[in-house]
Design an enzyme around this catalytic site. Sequence first.
Site, PDB file in Angstrom:
ATOM      1  N   ASN A 161       0.629  -1.223   0.174  1.00  0.00           N
ATOM      2  CA  ASN A 161      -0.003   0.047   0.103  1.00  0.00           C
ATOM      3  C   ASN A 161       0.703   1.125   0.038  1.00  0.00           C
ATOM      4  OD1 ASN A 161       0.701  -0.310   2.648  1.00  0.00           O
ATOM      5  ND2 ASN A 161      -1.142   0.142   3.621  1.00  0.00           N
ATOM      6  N   PRO A 185       9.738  -7.132  -0.932  1.00  0.00           N
ATOM      7  CA  PRO A 185       8.698  -6.291  -1.068  1.00  0.00           C
ATOM      8  C   PRO A 185       7.362  -7.232  -1.163  1.00  0.00           C
ATOM      9  CG  PRO A 185       9.942  -6.451  -3.068  1.00  0.00           C
ATOM     10  CD  PRO A 185      10.855  -7.148  -2.173  1.00  0.00           C
ATOM     11  N   GLU A 260       4.403  -3.900  12.310  1.00  0.00           N
ATOM     12  CA  GLU A 260       3.614  -2.917  12.222  1.00  0.00           C
ATOM     13  C   GLU A 260       2.667  -3.595  11.262  1.00  0.00           C
ATOM     14  OE1 GLU A 260       3.994   0.080  12.883  1.00  0.00           O
ATOM     15  OE2 GLU A 260       6.045   0.304  13.414  1.00  0.00           O
ATOM     16  N   CYS A 294      -3.167   1.452   6.633  1.00  0.00           N
ATOM     17  CA  CYS A 294      -3.282   1.000   8.063  1.00  0.00           C
ATOM     18  C   CYS A 294      -3.769   2.045   8.987  1.00  0.00           C
ATOM     19  CB  CYS A 294      -2.129   0.153   8.324  1.00  0.00           C
ATOM     20  SG  CYS A 294      -0.775   1.482   8.380  1.00  0.00           S
ATOM     21  N   GLU A 466       8.409   2.814  14.388  1.00  0.00           N
ATOM     22  CA  GLU A 466       9.498   3.401  13.164  1.00  0.00           C
ATOM     23  C   GLU A 466       9.247   4.833  13.134  1.00  0.00           C
ATOM     24  OE1 GLU A 466       7.712   1.300   9.804  1.00  0.00           O
ATOM     25  OE2 GLU A 466       9.130  -0.609  10.237  1.00  0.00           O
TER      26      GLU A 466
HETATM   27  P1  NAD Z   1      -0.098  -9.405   3.958  1.00  0.00           P
HETATM   28  O1  NAD Z   1       0.621  -9.723   5.381  1.00  0.00           O
HETATM   29  O2  NAD Z   1      -0.642 -10.295   3.321  1.00  0.00           O
HETATM   30  O3  NAD Z   1       1.614  -8.910   3.091  1.00  0.00           O
HETATM   31  C1  NAD Z   1       2.384  -8.158   3.655  1.00  0.00           C
HETATM   32  C2  NAD Z   1       3.926  -8.611   3.623  1.00  0.00           C
HETATM   33  O4  NAD Z   1       4.069 -10.066   3.900  1.00  0.00           O
HETATM   34  C3  NAD Z   1       3.994  -8.834   1.687  1.00  0.00           C
HETATM   35  O5  NAD Z   1       5.376  -8.722   1.527  1.00  0.00           O
HETATM   36  C4  NAD Z   1       3.787 -10.430   1.717  1.00  0.00           C
HETATM   37  O6  NAD Z   1       4.405 -10.847   0.557  1.00  0.00           O
HETATM   38  C5  NAD Z   1       4.070 -11.005   2.840  1.00  0.00           C
HETATM   39  N1  NAD Z   1       3.931 -12.194   3.438  1.00  0.00           N
HETATM   40  C6  NAD Z   1       2.900 -12.663   3.079  1.00  0.00           C
HETATM   41  N2  NAD Z   1       2.641 -14.003   3.859  1.00  0.00           N
HETATM   42  C7  NAD Z   1       3.792 -14.378   4.436  1.00  0.00           C
HETATM   43  C8  NAD Z   1       4.529 -15.298   4.908  1.00  0.00           C
HETATM   44  N3  NAD Z   1       3.777 -16.482   5.126  1.00  0.00           N
HETATM   45  N4  NAD Z   1       5.933 -15.297   5.223  1.00  0.00           N
HETATM   46  C9  NAD Z   1       6.280 -14.157   4.942  1.00  0.00           C
HETATM   47  N5  NAD Z   1       5.895 -12.962   4.294  1.00  0.00           N
HETATM   48  C10 NAD Z   1       4.598 -13.066   3.941  1.00  0.00           C
HETATM   49  O7  NAD Z   1      -0.759  -7.830   4.024  1.00  0.00           O
HETATM   50  P2  NAD Z   1      -1.069  -6.827   2.666  1.00  0.00           P
HETATM   51  O8  NAD Z   1      -2.548  -7.165   2.682  1.00  0.00           O
HETATM   52  O9  NAD Z   1       0.051  -6.955   1.676  1.00  0.00           O
HETATM   53  O10 NAD Z   1      -1.104  -5.467   3.432  1.00  0.00           O
HETATM   54  C11 NAD Z   1      -1.974  -4.724   4.051  1.00  0.00           C
HETATM   55  C12 NAD Z   1      -1.992  -4.850   5.556  1.00  0.00           C
HETATM   56  O11 NAD Z   1      -0.857  -4.490   6.148  1.00  0.00           O
HETATM   57  C13 NAD Z   1      -3.079  -4.361   6.129  1.00  0.00           C
HETATM   58  O12 NAD Z   1      -3.395  -5.408   7.333  1.00  0.00           O
HETATM   59  C14 NAD Z   1      -2.325  -3.005   6.629  1.00  0.00           C
HETATM   60  O13 NAD Z   1      -3.026  -2.546   7.976  1.00  0.00           O
HETATM   61  C15 NAD Z   1      -1.082  -3.600   7.114  1.00  0.00           C
HETATM   62  N6  NAD Z   1      -0.282  -2.514   7.032  1.00  0.00           N
HETATM   63  C16 NAD Z   1       0.305  -1.738   8.388  1.00  0.00           C
HETATM   64  C17 NAD Z   1       0.981  -0.724   8.259  1.00  0.00           C
HETATM   65  C18 NAD Z   1       1.587  -0.381   9.624  1.00  0.00           C
HETATM   66  O14 NAD Z   1       2.366   0.362   9.776  1.00  0.00           O
HETATM   67  N7  NAD Z   1       0.986  -0.709  10.754  1.00  0.00           N
HETATM   68  C19 NAD Z   1       1.285   0.047   7.510  1.00  0.00           C
HETATM   69  C20 NAD Z   1       0.644  -0.297   6.134  1.00  0.00           C
HETATM   70  C21 NAD Z   1       0.054  -1.465   5.949  1.00  0.00           C
END
Ligand code: NAD
Length: 487
Positions: A161, A185, A260, A294, A466
Site C-alpha cells: 500500500n 517487497p 507494524e 493501515c 518506526e
Molecule cells: P500481507 O500480510 O498479506 O503482506 C505483507 C507482506 O508480507 C508482503 O510482502 C507479503 O508478501 C508478505 N507475506 C505474506 N505472507 C507471508 C508469509 N507467510 N511469510 C512471509 N511473508 C509473507 O498484508 P497486505 O495485505 O499486503 O498488506 C495490508 C496489511 O498491512 C493491512 O493489514 C495493513 O493494515 C497493514 N499495514 C500496516 C502498516 C503499519 O505500519 N502498521 C502499514 C501498512 C500496511
Amino acid sequence: MSTQNLPLQAPADGAFYPAAIVGFEAADVGRYALRSPASGEVIAEIADCGSEQAKLAADNAQRGFESWRQTTAFERATLLKAWHRAMLEAKDVLALTMAREMGKPISEARGEVDYAASFLEWYAEQAKRIDGDILPAQHREKRLSVLRQPVGPVLAITPWNFPAAMITRKVAPGLAAGCSVIVKPAEQTPVTAILLAQLWQQVGGPAEVFQVITAERPAEISDLLMADARIRKVTFTGSTPVGKHLYAKSAATMKRMSLELGGHAPFLVFDDADIDAAVAEVMASKFRNGGQTCVCTNRVYVQRGIFEAFAERLAAAADALRVGQPEDEATQVGPLVSQAGRDKAQSHIDDALAQGARRLTAARDLEGFFVAPTVLADVTPAMQIMQEETFGPVAPLVVFDDEAEAVAAANDTPFGLAAYLWTRNLGRAHRVSEALDYGIVGVNDGAPSVPQAPFGGVKDSGIGREGGRYGIDEYLDTKFVSTRLDG
Ligand code: NAD
C-alpha cells in the site's frame, strides 16, 4: 544480470526486472507476471525467487554487514543523503511505477515519493547522533561505558500500500545504524523496490548492503531467512495474521522483531467541532490511497447534536471525489489493489446494507477493481465493517451521546494503531487522547505521520516503533564495557 545497468524505468509492456541480489542469475529462477490493477494488463515480469536466492542474499548481507559496520556515521550519512537526492530526482519514474503497480493516483504517488525520501534525509542526519554513555564507577581504576552497535543483517518484509515509504522507513534507520538490509517487497509492488535498489547503487551504495528479493509466494523465502541465525532482526509491515506467524517463528533464532500490523482506526467527532474542518480531516484520513492505509479511519463516531449535518456534508464530499485511472492527474480515488481487496470492501458494504445500514452516497457504475466512495449511516457494532479492517473507500458512521461512551466504543477492538478525534475543548482533547488505547492519536489532525515521530501500534497492531529517534533504536544493540585501568 545486475540491476545497476538496467535503465531506470516504470514497468510497461512486460519488461523483466531481475532481483537486486549480488550474484543473481535470471536463468536460475522462474518469473511471474505483474498485472495493472486498473487495466488487468501484464506490465512486467518479475523474478520468482526461492530458497536458493534467499541463501545467496543472506550470504551477501552477512558480508555486506562486516564491511558496512566499519564505516563511520558520517560516511553512511553522506550516502543516505545522496540516495535521498537521487530519489527526488527520480520522482516521476517512481510515482508512475506506483500508479501502475498498485493503482495509487499519480498525484498521491508523487506525495509518497516525497514522504518516502524524507526518511532517507532524516536518518542521514540521525546516523550522526548514535551515541553512548559513560557511567560513574565505584572504583577509581574502573571505566564504565555503554556502546550502541548495529544488530546485524536485517530482513524487511513490506506491504503494497506504500511501496516506497514502507521500504525507506525501515531501510533508512537500518543503514544509518550500520546494518545491512534485505527487502522482500509485496508481490504486487516489486518494481518500486528494485528501482530503489538501482538508485542506491547508482549513488555508490554497496550492492550487498541493500538487496531486494522478489517472489510471488513469500513463504519459501521467509522460512529460510527466519531460520537463518545470521539474520538478527526482522521488520515486518503487513497483516496481523502474517505478523503473528513471523513472531512465533522468530523465537527459534531469537531475532529482534518489529511488527507494524493492521488497524481499525476510530475517528471521534464531538459536537463542539467545526463541522467543515472535521469533514476535511475525515476525508483525508479515510479516502487517501482509496482507504488502503493501515492508519485509515475505519469507524467514524459522531456526537448526536451534529450527526445529521456532519453526515450530509461528509456524503457530499465523498460524492465529489473523482474516481478514475491512476495515471490521470485529476484522479483522487483509483482502483483497489486486487480482486480480493475489491471483494472485501464490497462485502463490507453489502453486509452493512443487509443489516439495516443506510447508504448516504450515490451509487456509481464502476467496473474492475474500482469501488465507489461510500458513506454509511445507522451502522451497528455487529456489522463486519465494525470488526474487520475494510481497506477500501467506505466510511461507516455511528452516533454517540457522551465522551465515555465514545472512548469505550473506540477502544472496543483488538487493534490499537491510530485513532483520531475532533474537538475544540482543550480538556477533552487531553482526556480523550490519553484514554485511547492506540499508538498514534491525531487531535484535529487526520494525517499525523512524519519521519521524526514514532509510528506503531499496541495490542494486535504490533510491537516496536518506526520513525524518529525511536525508530533507530530497533536496529541497535546496547553493549556495556567495564574496563579496569590497572589490569
Ligand atoms: P500481507 O500480510 O498479506 O503482506 C505483507 C507482506 O508480507 C508482503 O510482502 C507479503 O508478501 C508478505 N507475506 C505474506 N505472507 C507471508 C508469509 N507467510 N511469510 C512471509 N511473508 C509473507 O498484508 P497486505 O495485505 O499486503 O498488506 C495490508 C496489511 O498491512 C493491512 O493489514 C495493513 O493494515 C497493514 N499495514 C500496516 C502498516 C503499519 O505500519 N502498521 C502499514 C501498512 C500496511
